[in-house]
Scaffold this active site. Sequence first.
Site, PDB file in Angstrom:
ATOM      1  N   CYS A   2      40.326  41.943  24.004  1.00  0.00           N
ATOM      2  CA  CYS A   2      39.065  42.985  24.657  1.00  0.00           C
ATOM      3  C   CYS A   2      38.085  42.425  25.505  1.00  0.00           C
ATOM      4  CB  CYS A   2      38.031  44.199  23.646  1.00  0.00           C
ATOM      5  SG  CYS A   2      39.695  44.963  22.255  1.00  0.00           S
ATOM      6  N   ARG A  27      42.515  39.840  28.917  1.00  0.00           N
ATOM      7  CA  ARG A  27      41.976  39.707  27.319  1.00  0.00           C
ATOM      8  C   ARG A  27      42.199  41.008  26.930  1.00  0.00           C
ATOM      9  NH1 ARG A  27      37.554  36.148  25.919  1.00  0.00           N
ATOM     10  NH2 ARG A  27      37.675  37.787  24.073  1.00  0.00           N
ATOM     11  N   TRP A  74      42.268  45.771  23.851  1.00  0.00           N
ATOM     12  CA  TRP A  74      43.349  45.591  23.403  1.00  0.00           C
ATOM     13  C   TRP A  74      43.957  46.345  21.568  1.00  0.00           C
ATOM     14  CZ3 TRP A  74      46.028  43.238  19.004  1.00  0.00           C
ATOM     15  CH2 TRP A  74      46.908  42.808  19.203  1.00  0.00           C
ATOM     16  N   ASN A 102      34.362  44.718  20.985  1.00  0.00           N
ATOM     17  CA  ASN A 102      35.403  43.558  20.199  1.00  0.00           C
ATOM     18  C   ASN A 102      35.878  43.116  18.690  1.00  0.00           C
ATOM     19  OD1 ASN A 102      35.676  43.951  22.379  1.00  0.00           O
ATOM     20  ND2 ASN A 102      35.593  41.852  23.343  1.00  0.00           N
ATOM     21  N   GLY A 103      36.463  43.038  18.607  1.00  0.00           N
ATOM     22  CA  GLY A 103      36.565  42.402  17.290  1.00  0.00           C
ATOM     23  C   GLY A 103      37.031  43.000  16.239  1.00  0.00           C
ATOM     24  N   GLU A 483      59.078  26.511  22.091  1.00  0.00           N
ATOM     25  CA  GLU A 483      58.131  27.073  23.275  1.00  0.00           C
ATOM     26  C   GLU A 483      58.753  27.387  24.577  1.00  0.00           C
ATOM     27  OE1 GLU A 483      54.617  27.431  23.781  1.00  0.00           O
ATOM     28  OE2 GLU A 483      54.458  27.416  25.729  1.00  0.00           O
ATOM     29  N   LYS A 487      58.452  31.699  25.540  1.00  0.00           N
ATOM     30  CA  LYS A 487      57.959  32.043  26.880  1.00  0.00           C
ATOM     31  C   LYS A 487      58.639  33.352  27.540  1.00  0.00           C
ATOM     32  CE  LYS A 487      55.296  30.967  27.000  1.00  0.00           C
ATOM     33  NZ  LYS A 487      53.977  29.809  26.897  1.00  0.00           N
ATOM     34  N   GLU A 490      57.993  36.741  25.455  1.00  0.00           N
ATOM     35  CA  GLU A 490      56.720  37.256  25.529  1.00  0.00           C
ATOM     36  C   GLU A 490      56.780  37.483  26.663  1.00  0.00           C
ATOM     37  OE1 GLU A 490      54.127  33.622  26.326  1.00  0.00           O
ATOM     38  OE2 GLU A 490      53.261  34.436  25.589  1.00  0.00           O
ATOM     39  N   HIS A 506      74.184  25.108  10.317  1.00  0.00           N
ATOM     40  CA  HIS A 506      72.721  25.353   8.817  1.00  0.00           C
ATOM     41  C   HIS A 506      72.886  27.119   9.149  1.00  0.00           C
ATOM     42  CE1 HIS A 506      73.261  21.642   6.974  1.00  0.00           C
ATOM     43  NE2 HIS A 506      72.599  20.920   8.477  1.00  0.00           N
ATOM     44  N   LYS A 609      46.248  37.987  26.580  1.00  0.00           N
ATOM     45  CA  LYS A 609      45.567  36.126  26.299  1.00  0.00           C
ATOM     46  C   LYS A 609      44.905  35.500  25.565  1.00  0.00           C
ATOM     47  CE  LYS A 609      45.929  32.441  28.923  1.00  0.00           C
ATOM     48  NZ  LYS A 609      47.058  31.993  28.695  1.00  0.00           N
TER      49      LYS A 609
HETATM   50  O1  M6R Z   1      44.050  30.106  23.194  1.00  0.00           O
HETATM   51  P1  M6R Z   1      45.003  30.302  22.019  1.00  0.00           P
HETATM   52  O2  M6R Z   1      45.630  28.554  23.144  1.00  0.00           O
HETATM   53  O3  M6R Z   1      44.297  29.280  20.959  1.00  0.00           O
HETATM   54  O4  M6R Z   1      46.102  30.725  21.962  1.00  0.00           O
HETATM   55  C1  M6R Z   1      47.051  30.424  20.967  1.00  0.00           C
HETATM   56  C2  M6R Z   1      48.125  31.588  21.440  1.00  0.00           C
HETATM   57  O5  M6R Z   1      47.638  32.721  21.158  1.00  0.00           O
HETATM   58  C3  M6R Z   1      49.136  31.158  22.365  1.00  0.00           C
HETATM   59  O6  M6R Z   1      49.103  30.447  23.311  1.00  0.00           O
HETATM   60  C4  M6R Z   1      49.521  32.390  23.159  1.00  0.00           C
HETATM   61  O7  M6R Z   1      50.891  32.366  21.932  1.00  0.00           O
HETATM   62  C5  M6R Z   1      50.335  32.800  24.423  1.00  0.00           C
HETATM   63  N1  M6R Z   1      50.834  33.639  25.067  1.00  0.00           N
HETATM   64  C6  M6R Z   1      51.762  31.873  24.718  1.00  0.00           C
HETATM   65  O8  M6R Z   1      51.887  31.465  25.557  1.00  0.00           O
END
Ligand code: M6R
Length: 614
Positions: A2, A27, A74, A102-103, A483, A487, A490, A506, A609
């Site tokens: 947010c 955000r 959000w 926010n929160g 990773e 990617k 998401e 396994h 984000k």
């Molecule tokens: O801002 P941060 O690096 O602490 O964020 C951590 C994760 O929320 C962030 O890396 C998230 O997994 C990304 N969307 C991945 O692409």
Amino acid sequence: MCGIVGYIGKREAEPILVEGLRRLEYRGYDSAGLATLTGNRLHLRKKAGRVSELGSFLQTSPAPGCIGISHTRWATHGPANDVNAHPHLAGTGNGQVAVVHNGVIENYLVLRRHLESEGVRFHSQTDTEVIAQLIACHMDGDLVEAVRKVLSLLKGTYGLAVVSPRNPDLIVGARLGSPLVVGIGDGEHYLASDPSALTGNTQKVAYLQDNQLCVLTSDEYHIFDAEKSRVSALVHSIDWTPGESDLNGFPHYMLKEIYEQPEAIENALRGRLSDADSSAHFGGLNLDVQQLRRAERIIFTACGTSYHAGMVGEYMFEEFARIPVEVEYASEFRYRNPPIDQNTIVIALTQSGETADTLAALRESKRKGHPVLSICNVVGSSIAREADGGVYLRAGPEIGVASTKAFTSQVTILALLALFFGRMRHLSSIQGARMIDELHAMPDLIRRTLRCQSEVQRIAEKYFHVDNMLYMGRQYLYPVALEGALKLKEISYIHAEGYPAAEMKHGPIALVDASTPSIFLVPRGSIFDKVMSNLEEVKARGGPVIAIASEGDAAVTDHVMSRADEVIVVPDVPEYLQPLVTVVPLQLLSYYIALLRGCDVDKPRNLAKSVTVE
Ligand code: M6R
């Protein structure tokens, strides 16, 4: 998660708020809204959907006034619809209040039930409305006092902004666990959850600390602690370059940020490598040499992509610094109580510096007396400020929700730190000097890696329709497999999993069939043959294979080419730097697949984000 923007001054608030929300939209983008004041009239405008929806609504129903608060959401409590969008209103007539938040208010149900039993009618399903209703109940002419009273009733986290027609010349803000910053202008003030919202308006900011409350008027701002005493906050100058967060001709931020990686790595290295002592140097570690030398254990704590970078760091530290390392999900670490010996350094990795779980893990570690460092991108963020010291990535703003350049910058900084700790212990000056040369070569090697773009695009066209994908790597490349899978899932919503290649047999190998491609990370290296055997096992079961291999050695490349269905070649680099070159084609592959599936690459569904809730 947010975003909040507030403005008070002599200009019309609406365009400033909307522009600020656009900058913060990464955000959270479920809904957006604002409330402005003209004298004792409050104008509320809010809409489900993106900030652009709010923008169109404002075309037909403008919100007049030189004071206002706004929010991009959000969703945590209640679906994303017009009613649950912020601001939330409560009270009537002059006593009305508007709140953005926010929160998460953890005790909102108890508070809501109590208010309902007293006849208060709620309109939304949000936790935030409880704050608005409580302030309205406590409002007897002094908004600041009413907010203060309500804060003491709340359990959870908040960054909030409040206005009321009863006090039409001020904005009240408060922070506990969710960032808030005051922007200082000439005859005008701003409130924001993130200084990037203020780009183009002011570079002077003062950060609120937890349990602080602020009161803004056009001409003044005051910050108070929980005991109502005024505190003088340090005024920081934000170093933003106009245009830095523009698309610069790229269709999406994610693609732009993938292409910014050579420069980001250059920036991460700049001024930090010293030929004189074959080591790395950092300005802000703030730990004395003895503390650093005494380190017997290092714990990396992080979430998501930053966690994967930490896993690469684990291999690096063990190889070069010979220090035992553990990598912990911050969300788990914060509630665990592992025995940690005295000489343990905790390092929090985070792009945003605001991730709630990482911040909580940092605080818990500090409470236990461990030195805590951060590796962080956003200057002045909560984690950067609360850590004892740390290293900035200098990657520039990362706007795309899918983290790309932050990962490669974090891996680069971890290599520098491994060199630094290594040189204090076992690493010879010759080994140190070799690492320095290898690191210096990386920006150009990433530039070369990016040439795989058209090949990756072709592969994306062939596979974008699949439902599942597997990613396999070993050692330094196991985190890259994780990773790559993160990617893809998401941003394209394809189910993807990463595994250490040898673990396949396994269990996961049961998933292999003709419609499930496996991506194998098989650059040259000490276990090349082993990974090739794992690749053969998948081929033998009819699974299509996409291999990421090293250029250079024809025999090796030919071998991979003869076994895999597709091969993407990347520059041949030392094993500890292979994560940097192999992750690039995986980022591009996710990008092009998501595009072909019609997904919103920069703002994938259900995500935000910066994850500032638990
Ligand atoms: O801002 P941060 O690096 O602490 O964020 C951590 C994760 O929320 C962030 O890396 C998230 O997994 C990304 N969307 C991945 O692409």
